[in-house]
Each structure stands twice: as structure tokens, then as C-alpha cells.
Design a protein around this motif. Structure first.
Motif, PDB file in Angstrom:
ATOM      1  N   GLU A  25       0.974  -1.399  -0.013  1.00 50.98           N
ATOM      2  CA  GLU A  25      -0.090  -0.278   0.619  1.00 50.98           C
ATOM      3  C   GLU A  25       1.007   1.371  -0.037  1.00 50.98           C
ATOM      4  O   GLU A  25       0.321   2.553  -0.787  1.00 50.98           O
ATOM      5  N   GLN A  26       1.858   1.314   0.751  1.00 49.92           N
ATOM      6  CA  GLN A  26       2.515   2.523   0.942  1.00 49.92           C
ATOM      7  C   GLN A  26       3.377   3.167  -0.366  1.00 49.92           C
ATOM      8  O   GLN A  26       3.827   3.745  -0.960  1.00 49.92           O
ATOM      9  N   ALA A  27       4.359   1.817  -0.868  1.00 49.79           N
ATOM     10  CA  ALA A  27       4.805   1.704  -2.267  1.00 49.79           C
ATOM     11  C   ALA A  27       3.781   2.212  -2.979  1.00 49.79           C
ATOM     12  O   ALA A  27       4.275   2.864  -4.355  1.00 49.79           O
ATOM     13  N   ALA A  28       2.379   1.518  -3.793  1.00 47.76           N
ATOM     14  CA  ALA A  28       0.882   1.858  -4.225  1.00 47.76           C
ATOM     15  C   ALA A  28       1.227   3.559  -3.942  1.00 47.76           C
ATOM     16  O   ALA A  28       1.030   4.247  -5.397  1.00 47.76           O
ATOM     17  N   VAL A  29       1.077   4.013  -2.949  1.00 47.06           N
ATOM     18  CA  VAL A  29       0.929   5.211  -2.779  1.00 47.06           C
ATOM     19  C   VAL A  29       2.007   6.650  -3.065  1.00 47.06           C
ATOM     20  O   VAL A  29       1.866   7.413  -3.930  1.00 47.06           O
ATOM     21  N   LYS A  30       3.736   5.906  -3.410  1.00 46.57           N
ATOM     22  CA  LYS A  30       5.020   6.552  -3.595  1.00 46.57           C
ATOM     23  C   LYS A  30       4.572   5.778  -5.288  1.00 46.57           C
ATOM     24  O   LYS A  30       4.817   7.465  -5.870  1.00 46.57           O
ATOM     25  N   ALA A  31       4.527   5.494  -6.031  1.00 50.83           N
ATOM     26  CA  ALA A  31       4.123   5.289  -7.437  1.00 50.83           C
ATOM     27  C   ALA A  31       3.496   5.898  -8.435  1.00 50.83           C
ATOM     28  O   ALA A  31       3.307   6.165  -9.199  1.00 50.83           O
ATOM     29  N   THR A  32       2.351   6.350  -7.468  1.00 49.53           N
ATOM     30  CA  THR A  32       0.715   7.147  -7.833  1.00 49.53           C
ATOM     31  C   THR A  32       1.292   8.508  -8.069  1.00 49.53           C
ATOM     32  O   THR A  32       0.474   9.589  -7.881  1.00 49.53           O
ATOM     33  N   ARG A  33       2.363   9.040  -6.995  1.00 49.72           N
ATOM     34  CA  ARG A  33       2.269  10.291  -6.543  1.00 49.72           C
ATOM     35  C   ARG A  33       2.740  10.798  -7.942  1.00 49.72           C
ATOM     36  O   ARG A  33       3.382  10.351  -8.982  1.00 49.72           O
ATOM     37  N   PRO A  34       2.538  11.961  -8.508  1.00 50.92           N
ATOM     38  CA  PRO A  34       2.916  13.544  -9.565  1.00 50.92           C
ATOM     39  C   PRO A  34       4.459  12.784  -9.724  1.00 50.92           C
ATOM     40  O   PRO A  34       4.505  13.446  -8.729  1.00 50.92           O
ATOM     41  N   ALA A  35       5.296  12.896 -10.709  1.00 52.68           N
ATOM     42  CA  ALA A  35       6.573  13.551 -10.875  1.00 52.68           C
ATOM     43  C   ALA A  35       6.343  14.989 -11.054  1.00 52.68           C
ATOM     44  O   ALA A  35       5.691  15.958 -10.731  1.00 52.68           O
ATOM     45  N   PRO A  36       8.360  14.992  -9.986  1.00 54.80           N
ATOM     46  CA  PRO A  36       8.440  16.519  -9.893  1.00 54.80           C
ATOM     47  C   PRO A  36       8.913  17.377 -11.119  1.00 54.80           C
ATOM     48  O   PRO A  36       8.585  17.040 -12.107  1.00 54.80           O
TER      49      PRO A  36
END
Length: 70
Positions: A25-36
Motif C-alpha cells: 500500500e505504501q509503495a502504491a501511494v509513492k508510485a501514484t504521486r505526480p512526477a516532480p
């Protein structure tokens, strides 16, 4: 030793699955963040450079090699 002798207790296996689920779940949240952003005006502003301290122990061999660290 048979392969079945290595299986842990069901509650241990369940705890392992829950831990993996939390990590996923933590990895999914990080993976769906917008790119810088790559736009120049959205980049961090210039920051001051840190002061470099040259110790006396480093200065002695540098002076012996005629590097003259000030």
C-alpha cells in the motif's frame, strides 16, 4: 527434513501477509504521486554554499606538498 516442516504457524504467516500488504500500500501511494516538475521556475531557488573547514592535520601534509590550503 520434508518441505512441510519449514512452514510456520498460520498466525505467523498471516502476520507476514499483513506486513507485506502494508508495504505494498505504501509503495502504491509513492508510485501514484505526480512526477516532480521540470520547469525552471518551479525548481528550488539557489541556496548558500556550506563553509569548508580545513583542519590543521590536513593542512600540514598539504603544505608539505606545496598545495597551500587557506
Amino acid at each position: 527434513m520434508t518441505p512441510y516442516e519449514e512452514i510456520a504457524a498460520p498466525r505467523d504467516l498471516h502476520a507476514d501477509c499483513e506486513a507485506v500488504s502494508r508495504r505494498l500500500e505504501q509503495a502504491a501511494v509513492k508510485a501514484t504521486r505526480p512526477a516532480p516538475s521540470i520547469h525552471f521556475d518551479e525548481q528550488p531557488k539557489e541556496t548558500g554554499k556550506r563553509e569548508i573547514q580545513i583542519s590543521e592535520a590536513a593542512q600540514r601534509p598539504a603544505n608539505a606538498l606545496h598545495l597551500h590550503l587557506d
